[in-house]
Scaffold this active site. Structure first.
Site: not given
Ligand code: PLP
Length: 383
Positions: A151, A201, A321
């Site tokens: 990410n 999303h 995050c």
């Molecule tokens: N895993 C990856 C690789 C992500 O990029 C994300 C969100 O940024 C997530 C998990 C978690 O997603 P969510 O916040 O929708 O639970």
């Protein structure tokens, strides 16, 4: 002021087609899919239709798709679900040091419960070594969890090869494909994937809905307890409108969009790295079509983001995050950037809605910001 949204790895704008598909289920078609009357049956039909659409996208069967409240929840269900169901067989799990916190923190929680976790290193491009993976496998290894595309830096792992190794050894393989779903071809059967996390999303679908692909005959223990929804693995009344929106979003991504994003990314990236003291983080070749992560040497990412924001350009530093905390990105540290370099890095992530004009506008603004910040720091350094 013009707004240029370059933070699509964090979340995306809802596609209007998705909104249209969801609207009836937010208004008059509001039944509970567990009810036996017509309104309930209509809801059930919509969910099962969505399940089939998502399953078809990855060459899975509909009964292999479990809807969850997020990708985070799907990651937790996969990792803890396998761990609790197989702890008699073994308590060792292999993952990588660049996973999303949803995976890393789930693993850390299991460590507290007596499981043993190996966090594989990555190289400067963000790739794990297949040799390291093979060496890390033990008699008591029950699960390998390696993400498909990162990410933060967009690095794409060779999940087919990892899947093959795991299948040959009889070890379950989970991959977090939250960033890659619909952007990269995924065939769970051909790639020997046992469990896979996806999210709505990130693909112009609604927030608060994810899914776990769970291969038929792979047993996991549920981590929440309640009703028998989602094959008894994820209790709670299904989020009907979000599920419908998720499936609609998955159908809207077409190859032409991926190719256009790739061209736009390459154009943006080559203009950025032509600038003095700007370097690409991660891999040039093994990179997701919408991700750019660059180091602006000597310019703190917070100040850069503030300047970009004041010009209506939205990007991020590290992962969104964790953007509230001033912690250095564990991913950038893993690809051996110094703290200073990691804290001078910016992620730009585009979408199918990003235009060439948006990129031109952003490039001009970035050049001006970098020029003026460097000028100020040159003056300060002289004083
Ligand atoms: N895993 C990856 C690789 C992500 O990029 C994300 C969100 O940024 C997530 C998990 C978690 O997603 P969510 O916040 O929708 O639970």
């Amino acid at each position: 002021m013009r707004q240029i949204y370059l933070d699509n790895a964090s979340t995306t704008m809802l596609d209007l087609e998705v909104v249209k598909a969801m609207l009836p289920y937010l208004t008059n078609k509001y039944g509970n899919a567990s009810s036996s009357h017509d309104l309930g049956r209509e809801a059930r039909e919509a969910i099962e239709n969505a399940r089939k659409i998502i399953a078809d996208k990855i060459n899975a069967k509909p009964n292999e798709i479990i809807f969850t409240g997020s990708a985070t929840e799907a990651d937790n269900l996969a990792i803890k679900g396998i761990a609790y169901a197989n702890k008699v067989k073994g308590k060792h799990i292999i993952t990588s040091e660049i996973e999303h916190p949803a995976v890393i923190e789930a693993c850390k929680a299991l460590e507290q419960e007596g499981f043993s976790i190996t966090y594989l290193n990555v190289n400067r491009e963000g790739l794990i070594s297949i040799e390291d993976l093979k060496k890390a496998i033990r008699k008591d290894t029950i699960l390998v969890s390696i993400m498909h595309a990162n990410n933060e830096i967009g690095t794409i792992q060779n999940i087919s090869e990892i899947g093959e190794i795991c299948r040959a050894k009889g070890i379950y393989f989970h991959t977090d494909a939250s960033q890659s779903f619909t952007k990269l071809p995924i065939d769970v059967k051909a790639m020997n994937i046992d469990l896979m996390t996806i999210s709505a999303h990130k693909i112009h679908g609604p927030k608060g809905i994810g899914a776990l692909y769970l291969r038929e005959n792979v047993n996991i223990k549920p981590i929440q307890h309640g009703g028998s929804h989602e094959f008894g693995l994820r209790p709670g009344t299904e989020n009907l409108a979000n599920i419908v929106g998720f499936a609609k979003a998955a159908t809207l991504v077409i190859q032409k969009d991926i190719e256009r994003m790739t061209r736009l990314r390459d154009y943006f990236l080559s203009a950025l790295i032509k600038m003095p003291k700007v370097k690409l983080n991660g891999s040039h070749k093994q990179r997701l079509c919408n991700n750019i992560n660059v180091l602006f040497q000597g310019i703190g990412s917070e100040i850069m983001l503030n300047h970009l924001n004041s010009q209506g350009i939205y990007a991020s530093a590290g992962s969104a995050c964790t953007a509230q905390e001033i912690t250095t990105s564990h991913v950038l540290k893993a690809i051996v950037l110094t703290d200073e370099e990691a804290n001078s890095s910016i992620r730009f992530s585009i979408s199918k809605f990003t235009s060439r004009e948006d990129i031109e506008y952003a490039l001009n603004a970035i050049k001006e910001i970098v020029y003026s910040l460097r000028k100020i720091s040159a003056i300060i350094n002289k004083v």
